[in-house]
Design a protein around this motif. Structure first.
Motif, PDB file in Angstrom:
ATOM      1  N   ASP A 209      -7.358  -5.355  -3.655  1.00  0.00           N
ATOM      2  CA  ASP A 209      -6.533  -6.363  -2.992  1.00  0.00           C
ATOM      3  C   ASP A 209      -5.072  -6.144  -3.383  1.00  0.00           C
ATOM      4  O   ASP A 209      -4.742  -5.260  -4.172  1.00  0.00           O
ATOM      5  CB  ASP A 209      -6.995  -7.774  -3.351  1.00  0.00           C
ATOM      6  CG  ASP A 209      -6.882  -8.095  -4.842  1.00  0.00           C
ATOM      7  OD1 ASP A 209      -6.415  -7.244  -5.630  1.00  0.00           O
ATOM      8  OD2 ASP A 209      -7.256  -9.211  -5.223  1.00  0.00           O
ATOM      9  N   ARG A 210      -4.206  -6.964  -2.820  1.00  0.00           N
ATOM     10  CA  ARG A 210      -2.764  -6.816  -3.055  1.00  0.00           C
ATOM     11  C   ARG A 210      -2.442  -6.863  -4.545  1.00  0.00           C
ATOM     12  O   ARG A 210      -1.683  -6.040  -5.060  1.00  0.00           O
ATOM     13  CB  ARG A 210      -2.001  -7.904  -2.305  1.00  0.00           C
ATOM     14  CG  ARG A 210      -0.506  -7.818  -2.453  1.00  0.00           C
ATOM     15  CD  ARG A 210       0.199  -8.919  -1.634  1.00  0.00           C
ATOM     16  NE  ARG A 210       1.627  -8.804  -1.713  1.00  0.00           N
ATOM     17  CZ  ARG A 210       2.378  -9.317  -2.686  1.00  0.00           C
ATOM     18  NH1 ARG A 210       1.824 -10.005  -3.663  1.00  0.00           N
ATOM     19  NH2 ARG A 210       3.681  -9.155  -2.680  1.00  0.00           N
TER      20      ARG A 210
ATOM     21  N   HIS B 277      -0.711  -4.124  -9.537  1.00  0.00           N
ATOM     22  CA  HIS B 277      -0.995  -3.769 -10.927  1.00  0.00           C
ATOM     23  C   HIS B 277      -1.063  -2.247 -11.076  1.00  0.00           C
ATOM     24  O   HIS B 277      -0.523  -1.685 -12.039  1.00  0.00           O
ATOM     25  CB  HIS B 277      -2.298  -4.422 -11.394  1.00  0.00           C
ATOM     26  CG  HIS B 277      -2.675  -4.064 -12.782  1.00  0.00           C
ATOM     27  ND1 HIS B 277      -2.007  -4.553 -13.883  1.00  0.00           N
ATOM     28  CD2 HIS B 277      -3.645  -3.244 -13.257  1.00  0.00           C
ATOM     29  CE1 HIS B 277      -2.550  -4.045 -14.984  1.00  0.00           C
ATOM     30  NE2 HIS B 277      -3.550  -3.245 -14.623  1.00  0.00           N
ATOM     31  N   ALA B 278      -1.723  -1.578 -10.126  1.00  0.00           N
ATOM     32  CA  ALA B 278      -1.819  -0.117 -10.167  1.00  0.00           C
ATOM     33  C   ALA B 278      -0.430   0.515 -10.046  1.00  0.00           C
ATOM     34  O   ALA B 278      -0.123   1.491 -10.737  1.00  0.00           O
ATOM     35  CB  ALA B 278      -2.742   0.385  -9.056  1.00  0.00           C
TER      36      ALA B 278
ATOM     37  N   GLU C 286      -9.400   7.232  -3.060  1.00  0.00           N
ATOM     38  CA  GLU C 286     -10.556   7.240  -3.959  1.00  0.00           C
ATOM     39  C   GLU C 286     -10.531   6.120  -4.988  1.00  0.00           C
ATOM     40  O   GLU C 286     -11.583   5.666  -5.427  1.00  0.00           O
ATOM     41  CB  GLU C 286     -10.652   8.591  -4.670  1.00  0.00           C
ATOM     42  CG  GLU C 286     -11.059   9.723  -3.765  1.00  0.00           C
ATOM     43  CD  GLU C 286     -11.165  11.057  -4.485  1.00  0.00           C
ATOM     44  OE1 GLU C 286     -10.822  11.127  -5.702  1.00  0.00           O
ATOM     45  OE2 GLU C 286     -11.583  12.036  -3.834  1.00  0.00           O
ATOM     46  N   ASN C 287      -9.331   5.688  -5.394  1.00  0.00           N
ATOM     47  CA  ASN C 287      -9.251   4.742  -6.505  1.00  0.00           C
ATOM     48  C   ASN C 287      -8.695   3.362  -6.170  1.00  0.00           C
ATOM     49  O   ASN C 287      -8.891   2.431  -6.953  1.00  0.00           O
ATOM     50  CB  ASN C 287      -8.383   5.341  -7.621  1.00  0.00           C
ATOM     51  CG  ASN C 287      -8.946   6.636  -8.145  1.00  0.00           C
ATOM     52  OD1 ASN C 287     -10.106   6.729  -8.496  1.00  0.00           O
ATOM     53  ND2 ASN C 287      -8.118   7.668  -8.172  1.00  0.00           N
ATOM     54  N   HIS C 288      -7.985   3.232  -5.038  1.00  0.00           N
ATOM     55  CA  HIS C 288      -7.274   1.980  -4.823  1.00  0.00           C
ATOM     56  C   HIS C 288      -7.396   1.382  -3.427  1.00  0.00           C
ATOM     57  O   HIS C 288      -6.987   0.234  -3.220  1.00  0.00           O
ATOM     58  CB  HIS C 288      -5.785   2.174  -5.135  1.00  0.00           C
ATOM     59  CG  HIS C 288      -5.531   2.765  -6.484  1.00  0.00           C
ATOM     60  ND1 HIS C 288      -5.761   2.084  -7.658  1.00  0.00           N
ATOM     61  CD2 HIS C 288      -5.090   3.999  -6.843  1.00  0.00           C
ATOM     62  CE1 HIS C 288      -5.462   2.862  -8.684  1.00  0.00           C
ATOM     63  NE2 HIS C 288      -5.055   4.027  -8.215  1.00  0.00           N
TER      64      HIS C 288
ATOM     65  N   GLN D 100       0.843  -1.203   0.000  1.00  0.00           N
ATOM     66  CA  GLN D 100       0.000   0.000   0.000  1.00  0.00           C
ATOM     67  C   GLN D 100       0.876   1.251   0.000  1.00  0.00           C
ATOM     68  O   GLN D 100       0.620   2.212  -0.730  1.00  0.00           O
ATOM     69  CB  GLN D 100      -0.928   0.005   1.209  1.00  0.00           C
ATOM     70  CG  GLN D 100      -1.936  -1.109   1.196  1.00  0.00           C
ATOM     71  CD  GLN D 100      -2.758  -1.166   2.474  1.00  0.00           C
ATOM     72  OE1 GLN D 100      -2.728  -0.253   3.292  1.00  0.00           O
ATOM     73  NE2 GLN D 100      -3.506  -2.247   2.641  1.00  0.00           N
ATOM     74  N   ARG D 101       1.899   1.228   0.823  1.00  0.00           N
ATOM     75  CA  ARG D 101       2.836   2.354   0.884  1.00  0.00           C
ATOM     76  C   ARG D 101       3.529   2.536  -0.451  1.00  0.00           C
ATOM     77  O   ARG D 101       3.683   3.655  -0.938  1.00  0.00           O
ATOM     78  CB  ARG D 101       3.862   2.119   1.993  1.00  0.00           C
ATOM     79  CG  ARG D 101       4.877   3.221   2.117  1.00  0.00           C
ATOM     80  CD  ARG D 101       5.875   2.923   3.207  1.00  0.00           C
ATOM     81  NE  ARG D 101       6.793   4.036   3.384  1.00  0.00           N
ATOM     82  CZ  ARG D 101       7.863   3.979   4.141  1.00  0.00           C
ATOM     83  NH1 ARG D 101       8.159   2.878   4.808  1.00  0.00           N
ATOM     84  NH2 ARG D 101       8.650   5.017   4.245  1.00  0.00           N
TER      85      ARG D 101
END
Length: 137
Positions: free
Chosen positions: A105-106, A111-112, A99-101, A59-60
């Motif tokens: 999930d992991r 991918h993002a 807002e978007n992610h 996430q970071r």
């Protein structure tokens, strides 16, 4: 005798290739202060990012990738590489993440991250030229 000459020559070549980089490495002592070379007054990452559990580190990384992409794009859009443009607050990257992610999930976040890295890399050479001219690269 011939083998000794070959071995000695080989050893000389190997040492000649290895020794200079090793000597140069001694001059590259990292600073413990962590002060960047350019724009030393950068905003800190949000506390939640610095204190995130290791299992959630992706996430970071995603927020960092969003931040980098947005910053590089902003430099190219504005044609400016002042410190506030290159290293803005983390607010916009956090909003984009939430807002978007945030619910992904992991795998979705990885991918993002890849997508944001591609975007940043598209603009990197243009941003680098602008920032080098400003002395901020």
């Amino acid at each position: 005798m011939k083998h000794r000459i070959v071995r000695l020559t080989w050893l000389t070549v190997v040492l000649g290739l290895i020794a200079p980089p090793l000597l140069a490495e001694r001059n590259l002592i990292p600073s413990l202060e962590g002060i960047p070379d350019v724009c030393s007054e950068r905003p800190n990452e949000p506390d939640w990012m610095q204190n995130i559990a290791l299992r959630d580190a992706y996430q970071r990384v995603l927020v960092q990738d969003i931040y980098r992409a947005q910053s590089i794009e902003r430099v190219v859009e504005t044609g400016s590489c002042d410190c506030a443009t290159r290293f803005p607050t983390w607010d916009s990257a956090e909003v984009t993440f939430r807002e978007n992610h945030a619910d992904a999930d992991r795998s979705g976040m990885l991918h993002a991250s890849d997508t944001y890295n591609r975007r940043a890399n598209e603009f990197r050479s243009q941003a680098q030229a602008i920032c080098e001219a400003a002395g901020n690269w």
